[in-house]
Motif scaffolding. Structure first.
Motif, PDB file in Angstrom:
ATOM      1  N   MET A 105     -10.072  -2.186   0.742  1.00 51.86           N
ATOM      2  CA  MET A 105      -8.732  -2.629   1.054  1.00 51.86           C
ATOM      3  C   MET A 105      -7.859  -2.470  -0.185  1.00 51.86           C
ATOM      4  O   MET A 105      -8.270  -2.780  -1.299  1.00 51.86           O
ATOM      5  N   SER A 106      -6.657  -1.977  -0.004  1.00 54.55           N
ATOM      6  CA  SER A 106      -5.785  -1.737  -1.139  1.00 54.55           C
ATOM      7  C   SER A 106      -5.180  -3.044  -1.641  1.00 54.55           C
ATOM      8  O   SER A 106      -5.118  -4.043  -0.930  1.00 54.55           O
ATOM      9  N   LYS A 107      -4.707  -3.009  -2.864  1.00 56.77           N
ATOM     10  CA  LYS A 107      -4.164  -4.201  -3.500  1.00 56.77           C
ATOM     11  C   LYS A 107      -2.687  -4.344  -3.170  1.00 56.77           C
ATOM     12  O   LYS A 107      -1.817  -4.074  -3.987  1.00 56.77           O
ATOM     13  N   ILE A 108      -2.401  -4.752  -1.931  1.00 58.95           N
ATOM     14  CA  ILE A 108      -1.030  -4.945  -1.465  1.00 58.95           C
ATOM     15  C   ILE A 108      -0.935  -6.316  -0.800  1.00 58.95           C
ATOM     16  O   ILE A 108      -1.786  -6.680   0.011  1.00 58.95           O
ATOM     17  N   CYS A 109       0.100  -7.056  -1.138  1.00 53.88           N
ATOM     18  CA  CYS A 109       0.330  -8.362  -0.520  1.00 53.88           C
ATOM     19  C   CYS A 109       0.790  -8.143   0.921  1.00 53.88           C
ATOM     20  O   CYS A 109       1.672  -7.330   1.192  1.00 53.88           O
ATOM     21  N   LYS A 133       2.804  -4.343  -4.655  1.00 57.24           N
ATOM     22  CA  LYS A 133       1.622  -3.554  -4.973  1.00 57.24           C
ATOM     23  C   LYS A 133       1.597  -3.259  -6.461  1.00 57.24           C
ATOM     24  O   LYS A 133       2.553  -3.585  -7.177  1.00 57.24           O
ATOM     25  N   ALA A 134       0.520  -2.649  -6.921  1.00 61.55           N
ATOM     26  CA  ALA A 134       0.338  -2.406  -8.346  1.00 61.55           C
ATOM     27  C   ALA A 134       1.409  -1.473  -8.884  1.00 61.55           C
ATOM     28  O   ALA A 134       1.816  -0.522  -8.218  1.00 61.55           O
ATOM     29  N   MET A 135       1.859  -1.762 -10.097  1.00 61.10           N
ATOM     30  CA  MET A 135       2.838  -0.917 -10.775  1.00 61.10           C
ATOM     31  C   MET A 135       2.136  -0.157 -11.894  1.00 61.10           C
ATOM     32  O   MET A 135       1.080  -0.574 -12.365  1.00 61.10           O
ATOM     33  N   VAL A 136       2.724   0.951 -12.311  1.00 60.02           N
ATOM     34  CA  VAL A 136       2.159   1.758 -13.378  1.00 60.02           C
ATOM     35  C   VAL A 136       3.066   1.648 -14.593  1.00 60.02           C
ATOM     36  O   VAL A 136       4.286   1.693 -14.468  1.00 60.02           O
ATOM     37  N   GLY A 137       2.437   1.472 -15.741  1.00 62.70           N
ATOM     38  CA  GLY A 137       3.204   1.366 -16.975  1.00 62.70           C
ATOM     39  C   GLY A 137       2.419   1.930 -18.136  1.00 62.70           C
ATOM     40  O   GLY A 137       1.478   2.717 -17.948  1.00 62.70           O
ATOM     41  N   ASN A 138       2.793   1.533 -19.324  1.00 63.32           N
ATOM     42  CA  ASN A 138       2.158   2.041 -20.531  1.00 63.32           C
ATOM     43  C   ASN A 138       1.542   0.914 -21.343  1.00 63.32           C
ATOM     44  O   ASN A 138       2.131  -0.167 -21.463  1.00 63.32           O
ATOM     45  N   ASN A 139       0.364   1.180 -21.926  1.00 63.60           N
ATOM     46  CA  ASN A 139      -0.159   0.373 -23.013  1.00 63.60           C
ATOM     47  C   ASN A 139       0.469   0.908 -24.280  1.00 63.60           C
ATOM     48  O   ASN A 139       0.422   2.115 -24.528  1.00 63.60           O
ATOM     49  N   PHE A 149      -0.460  -2.421 -13.677  1.00 57.16           N
ATOM     50  CA  PHE A 149      -0.193  -3.849 -13.622  1.00 57.16           C
ATOM     51  C   PHE A 149      -0.547  -4.292 -12.203  1.00 57.16           C
ATOM     52  O   PHE A 149       0.203  -4.032 -11.260  1.00 57.16           O
ATOM     53  N   ASP A 150      -1.685  -4.944 -12.040  1.00 56.63           N
ATOM     54  CA  ASP A 150      -2.136  -5.360 -10.721  1.00 56.63           C
ATOM     55  C   ASP A 150      -1.402  -6.619 -10.265  1.00 56.63           C
ATOM     56  O   ASP A 150      -0.933  -7.425 -11.072  1.00 56.63           O
ATOM     57  N   VAL A 151      -1.327  -6.785  -8.965  1.00 60.44           N
ATOM     58  CA  VAL A 151      -0.703  -7.955  -8.361  1.00 60.44           C
ATOM     59  C   VAL A 151      -1.708  -9.097  -8.367  1.00 60.44           C
ATOM     60  O   VAL A 151      -2.911  -8.880  -8.242  1.00 60.44           O
TER      61      VAL A 151
END
Length: 79
Positions: A1-5, A11-17, A29-31
């Motif tokens: 199951m996907s990580k969506i409320c 849902k998860a966002m993408v960013g930078n370390n 960045f997970d929910v």
């Protein structure tokens, strides 16, 4: 199951370390999701939802029936 409320559609966002030297690598960045069991009075049954903390606050604010109807209209609920 996907990580969506299922209530808010988050849902998860993408960013930078970003390291000390400013080197950037991709990360997600997970929910803050968890499974919660609710008693749906209008349908007289128990419902298990995978919701975020924002979804839980929304249910506390407007009620379970209104939150499920809003999620179904927007297409977040897959049941």
């Amino acid at each position: 199951m996907s990580k969506i409320c299922q209530i808010t559609g988050k849902k998860a966002m993408v960013g930078n370390n970003v390291s000390h030297s400013k080197r950037r690598t991709k990360r997600t960045f997970d929910v803050n999701l968890f499974r919660k069991k609710f008693y749906w009075v209008e349908q007289d049954c128990w419902v298990v939802l995978r919701i975020s903390t924002a979804g839980l606050r929304l249910i506390n604010k407007i009620g379970l029936d209104a939150a499920i109807k809003r999620a179904a209209e927007k297409g977040f609920l897959n049941a």
